[in-house]
Design an enzyme around this catalytic site. Structure first.
Site, PDB file in Angstrom:
ATOM      1  NE  ARG A 103       2.080   2.110  12.370  1.00  0.00           N
ATOM      2  CZ  ARG A 103       1.631   2.024  11.006  1.00  0.00           C
ATOM      3  NH1 ARG A 103       1.496   2.854  10.582  1.00  0.00           N
ATOM      4  NH2 ARG A 103       1.762   0.582  10.603  1.00  0.00           N
ATOM      5  CG  ASN A 143      -0.382  -0.268   2.492  1.00  0.00           C
ATOM      6  OD1 ASN A 143       0.958  -0.128   2.590  1.00  0.00           O
ATOM      7  ND2 ASN A 143      -1.141  -0.583   3.478  1.00  0.00           N
ATOM      8  CG  HIS A 203      -4.121   3.635  10.081  1.00  0.00           C
ATOM      9  ND1 HIS A 203      -3.336   3.017  10.783  1.00  0.00           N
ATOM     10  CD2 HIS A 203      -3.603   3.592   8.735  1.00  0.00           C
ATOM     11  CE1 HIS A 203      -2.266   2.816  10.318  1.00  0.00           C
ATOM     12  NE2 HIS A 203      -2.481   3.315   8.937  1.00  0.00           N
ATOM     13  CD  GLN A 209      -4.327   3.748  14.034  1.00  0.00           C
ATOM     14  OE1 GLN A 209      -3.517   4.719  13.570  1.00  0.00           O
ATOM     15  NE2 GLN A 209      -4.716   2.590  13.348  1.00  0.00           N
TER      16      GLN A 209
HETATM   17  P1  NAD Z   1      10.231   1.774   3.921  1.00  0.00           P
HETATM   18  O1  NAD Z   1      11.181   0.812   4.964  1.00  0.00           O
HETATM   19  O2  NAD Z   1      10.540   1.736   2.549  1.00  0.00           O
HETATM   20  O3  NAD Z   1      10.829   3.217   4.467  1.00  0.00           O
HETATM   21  C1  NAD Z   1      11.052   3.791   5.769  1.00  0.00           C
HETATM   22  C2  NAD Z   1      12.501   4.644   5.703  1.00  0.00           C
HETATM   23  O4  NAD Z   1      12.637   5.246   6.969  1.00  0.00           O
HETATM   24  C3  NAD Z   1      13.770   4.035   5.173  1.00  0.00           C
HETATM   25  O5  NAD Z   1      14.249   4.418   4.289  1.00  0.00           O
HETATM   26  C4  NAD Z   1      14.420   3.996   6.522  1.00  0.00           C
HETATM   27  O6  NAD Z   1      15.916   3.957   6.213  1.00  0.00           O
HETATM   28  C5  NAD Z   1      14.057   5.035   7.142  1.00  0.00           C
HETATM   29  N1  NAD Z   1      14.302   5.500   8.360  1.00  0.00           N
HETATM   30  C6  NAD Z   1      13.962   4.306   9.714  1.00  0.00           C
HETATM   31  N2  NAD Z   1      14.659   5.014  10.532  1.00  0.00           N
HETATM   32  C7  NAD Z   1      14.882   6.125  10.508  1.00  0.00           C
HETATM   33  C8  NAD Z   1      15.345   7.144  11.246  1.00  0.00           C
HETATM   34  N3  NAD Z   1      15.559   6.988  12.595  1.00  0.00           N
HETATM   35  N4  NAD Z   1      15.685   8.381  10.766  1.00  0.00           N
HETATM   36  C9  NAD Z   1      15.569   8.500   9.539  1.00  0.00           C
HETATM   37  N5  NAD Z   1      15.192   7.545   8.580  1.00  0.00           N
HETATM   38  C10 NAD Z   1      14.736   6.403   9.174  1.00  0.00           C
HETATM   39  O7  NAD Z   1       8.590   1.875   4.240  1.00  0.00           O
HETATM   40  P2  NAD Z   1       7.520   2.358   3.720  1.00  0.00           P
HETATM   41  O8  NAD Z   1       6.828   1.226   3.058  1.00  0.00           O
HETATM   42  O9  NAD Z   1       8.085   3.707   3.141  1.00  0.00           O
HETATM   43  O10 NAD Z   1       6.729   2.833   5.143  1.00  0.00           O
HETATM   44  C11 NAD Z   1       7.256   3.538   5.944  1.00  0.00           C
HETATM   45  C12 NAD Z   1       6.254   3.441   7.184  1.00  0.00           C
HETATM   46  O11 NAD Z   1       4.925   4.158   6.837  1.00  0.00           O
HETATM   47  C13 NAD Z   1       5.893   2.023   7.668  1.00  0.00           C
HETATM   48  O12 NAD Z   1       7.099   1.802   8.640  1.00  0.00           O
HETATM   49  C14 NAD Z   1       4.631   2.391   8.527  1.00  0.00           C
HETATM   50  O13 NAD Z   1       4.757   2.826   9.749  1.00  0.00           O
HETATM   51  C15 NAD Z   1       4.026   3.724   7.669  1.00  0.00           C
HETATM   52  N6  NAD Z   1       2.815   3.191   6.628  1.00  0.00           N
HETATM   53  C16 NAD Z   1       1.647   3.646   7.129  1.00  0.00           C
HETATM   54  C17 NAD Z   1       0.723   3.255   6.157  1.00  0.00           C
HETATM   55  C18 NAD Z   1      -0.685   3.964   6.235  1.00  0.00           C
HETATM   56  O14 NAD Z   1      -1.591   3.298   6.005  1.00  0.00           O
HETATM   57  N7  NAD Z   1      -0.912   5.067   6.702  1.00  0.00           N
HETATM   58  C19 NAD Z   1       0.832   2.325   5.161  1.00  0.00           C
HETATM   59  C20 NAD Z   1       1.878   1.687   5.038  1.00  0.00           C
HETATM   60  C21 NAD Z   1       3.102   2.058   5.888  1.00  0.00           C
END
Ligand code: NAD
Length: 388
Positions: A284, A146, A332, A313
């Site tokens: 989050r 997603n 969400h 949530q």
């Molecule tokens: P991803 O793993 O591709 O990207 C996360 C990025 O954050 C990575 O590039 C990582 O290096 C970086 N990161 C991690 N810790 C960090 C820090 N301390 N400082 C700086 N950068 C940091 O994941 P994604 O698919 O892009 O998803 C990201 C987040 O979005 C998920 O972990 C989830 O919590 C959230 N999400 C929300 C929904 C929603 O419906 N709202 C859906 C999917 C994901």
């Protein structure tokens, strides 16, 4: 095996007999070339509502046909909830981040048989990952299922805040036509500095989608994007969120919730931002300090806050983000569009097929395995990056 699926309740009007559209687009591959979920079969029509109890992620008849015991419930909070009552002898727990089955250390302690927790979606912070590692559990999520949906929602909310769309829509539905009321907080995105915190799958897609708006793009991540991406999008890299936040007008947040990111957006950080900045956080809720956001909106330090993630949530009826000024929050929902549901339901089935056959789950779906972060978990969740 005993499998518990904790899913959000059905629509109040009942399970839909029909849908707004007859089909959903066919996506061949994700932007980085990763293949879409490829289970041996699916028992649903893509585009159906799968994430609620009656949808059962399209898994129930298949699992029961294999002889497994399946419990599908939305009742997940407190010791008397169906989830907690069924947990002690469960082998597998499935839930979506939109309606998370919080697997706390205490619950994991009670769940003696639990070997596999699947996030039907992305983001496994509702599982106490340290305890899952200690217990030797496997935690998996449907990476990329997603991500683009969330990027689209982010762009929508950035525009909604900057243009001040929601109050203007309300003026229309309430029968008004006062243009001065409608435009007194309406700005334009063009020319603004926009910063992405966490430029992974979602963050990078947001950068790519916002580039044509004529903005100056900034980002911060533990990893640099490839040189050619930095050049083609004219990106400015910042070492951390503190360095990023002070140089931008709009911040979007896409890092996972970890010990490093919890509470990062606090009074101090907000105080370093330009007055009248906007934040969109679909990552989050707990990455932001709940009450600091309210204070910043009330004082005018922030001109708007949006996103779709809360803690806990579902958010209680009196959660202050529901009533704070100048917000554009949704429940969400960004990652639970009907096409996303089709992908993460298929991905969940693929993970289960592999698990039953004792095959390796794809590394891109793996968060925790064999007593350590692994696969995507090692790159995105572990305290120290496993690779650069
Ligand atoms: P991803 O793993 O591709 O990207 C996360 C990025 O954050 C990575 O590039 C990582 O290096 C970086 N990161 C991690 N810790 C960090 C820090 N301390 N400082 C700086 N950068 C940091 O994941 P994604 O698919 O892009 O998803 C990201 C987040 O979005 C998920 O972990 C989830 O919590 C959230 N999400 C929300 C929904 C929603 O419906 N709202 C859906 C999917 C994901």
């Amino acid at each position: 095996m005993k499998i518990i699926a904790v899913l959000y309740p059905d629509p109040v009007t009942g399970y839909p007999p029909a849908y707004a559209r007859d089909s959903i687009p066919v996506i061949e591959r994700y932007p980085n070339g990763q293949t879409l979920p490829s289970p041996q079969a699916i028992d649903f029509t893509p585009g159906e509502l799968l994430g609620c109890v009656s949808g059962g992620l399209g898994l129930v008849s298949w699992l029961e046909g294999l002889g497994h015991t399946v419990v599908v419930t939305s009742d997940k909070e407190g010791p008397d909830s169906e989830f907690e009552r069924e947990l002690p002898d469960a082998d597998v727990v499935i839930s979506q981040p939109f309606w998370p089955a919080y697997l706390t250390a205490e619950r994991l302690e009670k769940a003696k048989n639990l070997k596999l927790a699947i996030t039907a979606g992305i983001g496994s912070d509702h599982v106490d990952l340290k305890t899952a590692i200690e217990k030797g559990m496997t935690v998996a999520e449907v990476t990329y299922s997603n991500s683009i949906a969330v990027a689209e929602h982010t762009v929508m909310q950035v525009l909604a805040l900057v243009r001040d769309y929601i109050p203007q829509y309300k003026i229309v539905t309430e029968g008004g036509w006062n243009i001065a009321d409608a435009v007194q907080r309406s700005y334009e995105l063009e020319g603004m500095d926009v910063g992405v915190f966490g430029a992974g799958r979602i963050g990078r897609a947001v950068l790519e989608r916002l580039a044509p708006f004529g903005v100056h793009l900034h980002y911060s991540d533990r990893f640099h994007l490839p040189d050619e991406v930095e050049k083609s999008l004219a990106l400015t890299f910042h070492d951390d969120i503190h360095d990023l936040a002070k140089d931008i007008d709009v911040l979007t947040v896409h890092a996972p919730l970890t010990d490093e990111t919890r509470g990062l957006i606090d009074d101090e950080l907000l105080g370093t931002m330009r007055r009248g900045s906007y934040i969109v956080n679909p990552a989050r809720g707990s990455i932001a300090d709940r009450d600091a956001i309210v204070r910043a909106l009330e004082s005018g330090q922030l001109a708007g806050y949006a996103g779709d993630v809360w803690y806990p949530q579902p958010a209680p009826a009196d959660h202050p983000w529901r009533t704070m000024p100048h917000h554009g929050m949704t429940p969400h929902t960004s990652g639970s569009s009907l096409p996303s549901q089709a992908r993460y339901a298929a991905g969940t089935r693929e993970i289960l097929e592999d698990w039953f056959a004792e095959r390796e789950i794809r590394p891109e779906y793996t968060i925790v395995k064999g007593g350590a972060y692994a696969g995507t978990g090692a790159r995105s969740y572990a305290a120290k990056p496993a690779q650069s």
